[in-house]
Design a protein around this motif. Sequence first.
Motif, PDB file in Angstrom:
ATOM      1  N   ALA A 149      -3.813  -6.318   6.665  1.00 24.97           N
ATOM      2  CA  ALA A 149      -2.836  -5.411   7.268  1.00 24.97           C
ATOM      3  C   ALA A 149      -3.454  -4.062   7.590  1.00 24.97           C
ATOM      4  CB  ALA A 149      -1.640  -5.223   6.327  1.00 24.97           C
ATOM      5  N   ALA A 150      -2.910  -3.427   8.624  1.00 28.57           N
ATOM      6  CA  ALA A 150      -3.464  -2.168   9.113  1.00 28.57           C
ATOM      7  C   ALA A 150      -2.444  -1.048   9.046  1.00 28.57           C
ATOM      8  CB  ALA A 150      -3.929  -2.338  10.559  1.00 28.57           C
ATOM      9  N   PRO A 151      -2.781   0.060   8.377  1.00 27.55           N
ATOM     10  CA  PRO A 151      -2.069   1.314   8.616  1.00 27.55           C
ATOM     11  C   PRO A 151      -2.626   1.918   9.904  1.00 27.55           C
ATOM     12  CG  PRO A 151      -3.804   1.662   7.022  1.00 27.55           C
ATOM     13  CD  PRO A 151      -3.854   0.197   7.401  1.00 27.55           C
ATOM     14  N   VAL A 152      -2.227   3.122  10.244  1.00 29.39           N
ATOM     15  CA  VAL A 152      -2.815   3.817  11.392  1.00 29.39           C
ATOM     16  C   VAL A 152      -3.917   4.735  10.883  1.00 29.39           C
ATOM     17  CG1 VAL A 152      -2.383   5.349  13.345  1.00 29.39           C
ATOM     18  CG2 VAL A 152      -0.634   3.692  12.658  1.00 29.39           C
ATOM     19  N   VAL A 153      -5.141   4.493  11.315  1.00 27.99           N
ATOM     20  CA  VAL A 153      -6.357   5.234  10.953  1.00 27.99           C
ATOM     21  C   VAL A 153      -6.440   5.512   9.446  1.00 27.99           C
ATOM     22  CG1 VAL A 153      -6.734   6.180  13.246  1.00 27.99           C
ATOM     23  CG2 VAL A 153      -5.373   7.494  11.648  1.00 27.99           C
ATOM     24  N   GLY A 154      -6.033   4.541   8.642  1.00 31.34           N
ATOM     25  CA  GLY A 154      -6.173   4.647   7.203  1.00 31.34           C
ATOM     26  C   GLY A 154      -5.143   5.499   6.502  1.00 31.34           C
ATOM     27  N   ARG A 155      -4.260   6.138   7.248  1.00 29.21           N
ATOM     28  CA  ARG A 155      -3.311   7.074   6.627  1.00 29.21           C
ATOM     29  C   ARG A 155      -2.094   6.325   6.104  1.00 29.21           C
ATOM     30  NH1 ARG A 155      -3.372  13.093   7.740  1.00 29.21           N
ATOM     31  NH2 ARG A 155      -4.900  12.675   6.106  1.00 29.21           N
ATOM     32  N   ILE A 156      -1.912   6.400   4.790  1.00 26.59           N
ATOM     33  CA  ILE A 156      -0.711   5.844   4.180  1.00 26.59           C
ATOM     34  C   ILE A 156      -0.095   6.936   3.314  1.00 26.59           C
ATOM     35  CG2 ILE A 156      -1.366   3.425   4.299  1.00 26.59           C
ATOM     36  CD1 ILE A 156      -2.384   3.642   1.428  1.00 26.59           C
ATOM     37  N   ASP A 157       0.608   6.573   2.262  1.00 27.79           N
ATOM     38  CA  ASP A 157       1.148   7.560   1.325  1.00 27.79           C
ATOM     39  C   ASP A 157       1.542   6.846   0.052  1.00 27.79           C
ATOM     40  OD1 ASP A 157       3.689   6.366   1.867  1.00 27.79           O
ATOM     41  OD2 ASP A 157       4.013   7.780   3.509  1.00 27.79           O
ATOM     42  N   GLY A 158       1.977   7.611  -0.929  1.00 24.78           N
ATOM     43  CA  GLY A 158       2.346   7.012  -2.198  1.00 24.78           C
ATOM     44  C   GLY A 158       3.530   6.081  -2.089  1.00 24.78           C
ATOM     45  N   THR A 159       4.445   6.410  -1.197  1.00 28.81           N
ATOM     46  CA  THR A 159       5.609   5.553  -1.001  1.00 28.81           C
ATOM     47  C   THR A 159       5.180   4.175  -0.505  1.00 28.81           C
ATOM     48  OG1 THR A 159       6.906   7.524  -0.460  1.00 28.81           O
ATOM     49  CG2 THR A 159       7.833   5.380   0.161  1.00 28.81           C
ATOM     50  N   THR A 160       4.226   4.148   0.416  1.00 30.04           N
ATOM     51  CA  THR A 160       3.711   2.876   0.935  1.00 30.04           C
ATOM     52  C   THR A 160       3.018   2.082  -0.164  1.00 30.04           C
ATOM     53  OG1 THR A 160       3.405   3.857   3.115  1.00 30.04           O
ATOM     54  CG2 THR A 160       2.214   1.815   2.659  1.00 30.04           C
ATOM     55  N   LEU A 161       2.207   2.747  -0.966  1.00 25.48           N
ATOM     56  CA  LEU A 161       1.510   2.052  -2.046  1.00 25.48           C
ATOM     57  C   LEU A 161       2.487   1.461  -3.058  1.00 25.48           C
ATOM     58  CD1 LEU A 161      -1.400   4.593  -2.541  1.00 25.48           C
ATOM     59  CD2 LEU A 161      -1.683   2.189  -1.914  1.00 25.48           C
ATOM     60  N   SER A 162       3.511   2.200  -3.396  1.00 23.92           N
ATOM     61  CA  SER A 162       4.511   1.683  -4.327  1.00 23.92           C
ATOM     62  C   SER A 162       5.287   0.531  -3.702  1.00 23.92           C
ATOM     63  CB  SER A 162       5.468   2.800  -4.745  1.00 23.92           C
ATOM     64  OG  SER A 162       4.775   3.813  -5.461  1.00 23.92           O
ATOM     65  N   GLY A 163       5.584   0.651  -2.403  1.00 25.20           N
ATOM     66  CA  GLY A 163       6.250  -0.439  -1.706  1.00 25.20           C
ATOM     67  C   GLY A 163       5.385  -1.688  -1.652  1.00 25.20           C
ATOM     68  N   LEU A 164       4.088  -1.512  -1.471  1.00 26.27           N
ATOM     69  CA  LEU A 164       3.169  -2.657  -1.474  1.00 26.27           C
ATOM     70  C   LEU A 164       3.129  -3.300  -2.853  1.00 26.27           C
ATOM     71  CD1 LEU A 164       1.124  -4.340   0.115  1.00 26.27           C
ATOM     72  CD2 LEU A 164      -0.639  -2.681  -0.548  1.00 26.27           C
ATOM     73  N   ALA A 165       3.151  -2.496  -3.900  1.00 24.38           N
ATOM     74  CA  ALA A 165       3.193  -3.041  -5.259  1.00 24.38           C
ATOM     75  C   ALA A 165       4.426  -3.920  -5.439  1.00 24.38           C
ATOM     76  CB  ALA A 165       3.196  -1.907  -6.284  1.00 24.38           C
ATOM     77  N   ASP A 166       5.560  -3.462  -4.936  1.00 29.89           N
ATOM     78  CA  ASP A 166       6.790  -4.247  -5.042  1.00 29.89           C
ATOM     79  C   ASP A 166       6.646  -5.579  -4.311  1.00 29.89           C
ATOM     80  OD1 ASP A 166       7.972  -2.199  -6.481  1.00 29.89           O
ATOM     81  OD2 ASP A 166       8.998  -1.338  -4.738  1.00 29.89           O
ATOM     82  N   LEU A 167       6.050  -5.551  -3.113  1.00 26.55           N
ATOM     83  CA  LEU A 167       5.881  -6.786  -2.339  1.00 26.55           C
ATOM     84  C   LEU A 167       4.933  -7.752  -3.040  1.00 26.55           C
ATOM     85  CD1 LEU A 167       5.662  -5.544   1.375  1.00 26.55           C
ATOM     86  CD2 LEU A 167       7.595  -6.590   0.196  1.00 26.55           C
ATOM     87  N   VAL A 168       3.819  -7.230  -3.535  1.00 32.38           N
ATOM     88  CA  VAL A 168       2.854  -8.079  -4.236  1.00 32.38           C
ATOM     89  C   VAL A 168       3.530  -8.792  -5.407  1.00 32.38           C
ATOM     90  CG1 VAL A 168       0.855  -7.966  -5.794  1.00 32.38           C
ATOM     91  CG2 VAL A 168       0.757  -6.885  -3.538  1.00 32.38           C
ATOM     92  N   GLU A 169       4.316  -8.068  -6.149  1.00 32.00           N
ATOM     93  CA  GLU A 169       4.957  -8.660  -7.323  1.00 32.00           C
ATOM     94  C   GLU A 169       6.097  -9.604  -6.934  1.00 32.00           C
ATOM     95  OE1 GLU A 169       3.891  -5.142 -10.554  1.00 32.00           O
ATOM     96  OE2 GLU A 169       5.876  -5.179  -9.625  1.00 32.00           O
ATOM     97  N   SER A 170       6.874  -9.231  -5.952  1.00 38.15           N
ATOM     98  CA  SER A 170       8.019 -10.076  -5.592  1.00 38.15           C
ATOM     99  C   SER A 170       7.585 -11.384  -4.951  1.00 38.15           C
ATOM    100  CB  SER A 170       8.961  -9.315  -4.660  1.00 38.15           C
ATOM    101  OG  SER A 170       8.344  -9.026  -3.424  1.00 38.15           O
ATOM    102  N   TYR A 171       6.436 -11.379  -4.275  1.00 41.28           N
ATOM    103  CA  TYR A 171       5.942 -12.612  -3.649  1.00 41.28           C
ATOM    104  C   TYR A 171       4.945 -13.359  -4.534  1.00 41.28           C
ATOM    105  CZ  TYR A 171       8.090 -11.757   0.910  1.00 41.28           C
ATOM    106  OH  TYR A 171       8.990 -11.588   1.949  1.00 41.28           O
ATOM    107  N   GLY A 172       4.649 -12.833  -5.702  1.00 44.55           N
ATOM    108  CA  GLY A 172       3.725 -13.508  -6.604  1.00 44.55           C
ATOM    109  C   GLY A 172       2.289 -13.525  -6.115  1.00 44.55           C
ATOM    110  N   ALA A 173       1.895 -12.529  -5.316  1.00 42.47           N
ATOM    111  CA  ALA A 173       0.513 -12.430  -4.838  1.00 42.47           C
ATOM    112  C   ALA A 173      -0.379 -11.852  -5.932  1.00 42.47           C
ATOM    113  CB  ALA A 173       0.448 -11.551  -3.589  1.00 42.47           C
ATOM    114  N   ARG A 174      -1.700 -12.065  -5.807  1.00 45.63           N
ATOM    115  CA  ARG A 174      -2.630 -11.537  -6.808  1.00 45.63           C
ATOM    116  C   ARG A 174      -2.773 -10.029  -6.704  1.00 45.63           C
ATOM    117  NH1 ARG A 174      -8.344 -14.288  -6.742  1.00 45.63           N
ATOM    118  NH2 ARG A 174      -8.609 -12.805  -8.474  1.00 45.63           N
ATOM    119  N   GLY A 175      -2.776  -9.524  -5.499  1.00 40.79           N
ATOM    120  CA  GLY A 175      -2.978  -8.095  -5.305  1.00 40.79           C
ATOM    121  C   GLY A 175      -3.618  -7.820  -3.971  1.00 40.79           C
ATOM    122  N   ALA A 176      -4.187  -6.614  -3.819  1.00 42.82           N
ATOM    123  CA  ALA A 176      -4.775  -6.205  -2.549  1.00 42.82           C
ATOM    124  C   ALA A 176      -6.170  -5.658  -2.763  1.00 42.82           C
ATOM    125  CB  ALA A 176      -3.902  -5.139  -1.878  1.00 42.82           C
ATOM    126  N   ARG A 177      -7.019  -5.903  -1.788  1.00 42.29           N
ATOM    127  CA  ARG A 177      -8.323  -5.240  -1.720  1.00 42.29           C
ATOM    128  C   ARG A 177      -8.351  -4.327  -0.499  1.00 42.29           C
ATOM    129  NH1 ARG A 177     -11.442 -10.480  -3.006  1.00 42.29           N
ATOM    130  NH2 ARG A 177     -12.254 -10.224  -5.114  1.00 42.29           N
TER     131      ARG A 177
END
Length: 570
Positions: A359-387
């Motif tokens: 997945a792509a953000p725009v030019v690498g810029r994200i924020d803490g809200t996005t990271l926390s939202g990604l954590a929720d998705l990883v856990e809710s879908y049973g994924a291992r995590g992100a690199r």
Amino acid sequence: MPDLRFKPQAAQNTEIPRPKRAEGQWALGYTEPLNKNEQSKKDDDPLNVRDRILHTYSRRGFDSIDPADLRGRFRWMGLYTQRAPGFDGGKTAQLEEEELDDRFFMMRVRTDGAILDGPALRALGEVSTAYARNTADITDRNNIQYHWIEIESVPAIWERLEGVGLTTLEACGDSPRPFLGSPVAGIAKDEIIDGSEALGEIKRRILGNPDYSNLPRKFKTALTGHPSHDVAPEVNDVSFVGTVHPEHGPGFDLWVGGGLSTNPMLAHKLGVWIPVEEVADAWEGVAGIFRDYGYRRLRSKARLKFLLADWGKDKFREVLENEYLHRQLVDNPSPEAPVQQGDHIGIHEQKDGRFYVGAAPVVGRIDGTTLSGLADLVESYGARGARLTAYQKLVVIGVAAEDTEAFADDLEKIGLTARPSNWRRSTMACTGIEFCKLAIVDTKERARRLVTELEKRFPDLDTDISVNVNGCPNACARTQVADIGLKGQLVMDDNGQQVEGFQVHLGGALGLNPAMGRKLRAHKVTSAGLDDYVTAVVSAYLSDRTDGERFAAWVARADEALLRGEPVAV
């Protein structure tokens, strides 16, 4: 000053090239510091500054910080003072560093190719929202980078990060910088060899180790066992690249001496085969050569690439084998290069039947809200995590086959996309003048606006064109090896006014035909005119290309007027 353990054990067996003048090489007896940076490291190992941050500076505040720590040793803890607001690009080279200092810090968190599970992603998000004004960027070195960090908050941040296995240690400084690892290590169906354990062993041996905390300058490492060479190995100080020996099977070739900045050089491929269990030994050998023989007199020459340029790869290999490894490396042709290096964007099946989603953000810029939202998705879908990737992107690992489309849809809701346009997928930008004291122009916001405009003008682009935007000549965003590389500088507009702009590099590439981008003599583009310039060049390419011709190949033969964005009479 180095102690005896820094001395090569068999120097008398190998003839070492000696430069015409003393370059501060420890192994040749030049151990007295030749500049203020070397003196500062001799005065106190930068690793010791951690305790002063924990027990003194964080309690007494910014004004209590020793300047030698603030502008030097703090970097070994992943901390730089950020640029104070109100100083335009013209002040960058005119003012002293301390005049540009803000009372806040940029902080880098290293991931070193590790999988960030739900708790790790959530910790990264919470640090951002609690201590960094919700800032967070994915860098092209697998880091998360924060801004607006106060010294008083650092102990709490470290405690939160270390609780999930993350660290800022040696994320900056004259040290082993964060490692680039393949984001699909151990899971890709077409992987040659999984180097995860080797990368972990290097980290175990060297992070926080005083033997490697005083290098001549930064030391960048990359390792991949994937055939797409997805970690930009040609432009790192030391890279291990997956290969296959006809008798011994999968292992790694060793590439050394790559780097960009103002003197760009591609790495030398040694053409060897190293088994995975010996990779860490080879890394220590290369780093040891840099430590002992690297040039310490001038900071501008204190990178491994300059030693390789003077020694050549054959002499370097001889010293590595005789003095550091004490054994001969196995010869093996270097692996075939991919046409284009992989970024792993999109949905792909893993070798275990699950899927990874790039997945792509725009030019690498994200924020803490996005990271926390990604954590929720990883856990809710049973994924291992992100690199994190070498291209300011991320890859989520271990999504069930039946969930991939729903997962991709949910990524869109938090500001990420697995279905990006070429421009969002292939554009990178460094930090720029917003926070960086070395920058001359704005990069992140300018690149974001460029992406938006190019998506409107070329919505159905049928080929890959990369755009790398850098705020100064240091090439943190790998300016010279992009299809369109933009190096920030001040330029004159049509009214004779000095404004933000860019020197243009065209046709750079890594992979099958690696090359530095072509610079056009006396050609500069204003920031205001950037959208129209890129549009003109891309339009010329689309009209003039031959069947299947890539952008870099077209640049090599195109009329210079087309590359300048000028109309050409037919």
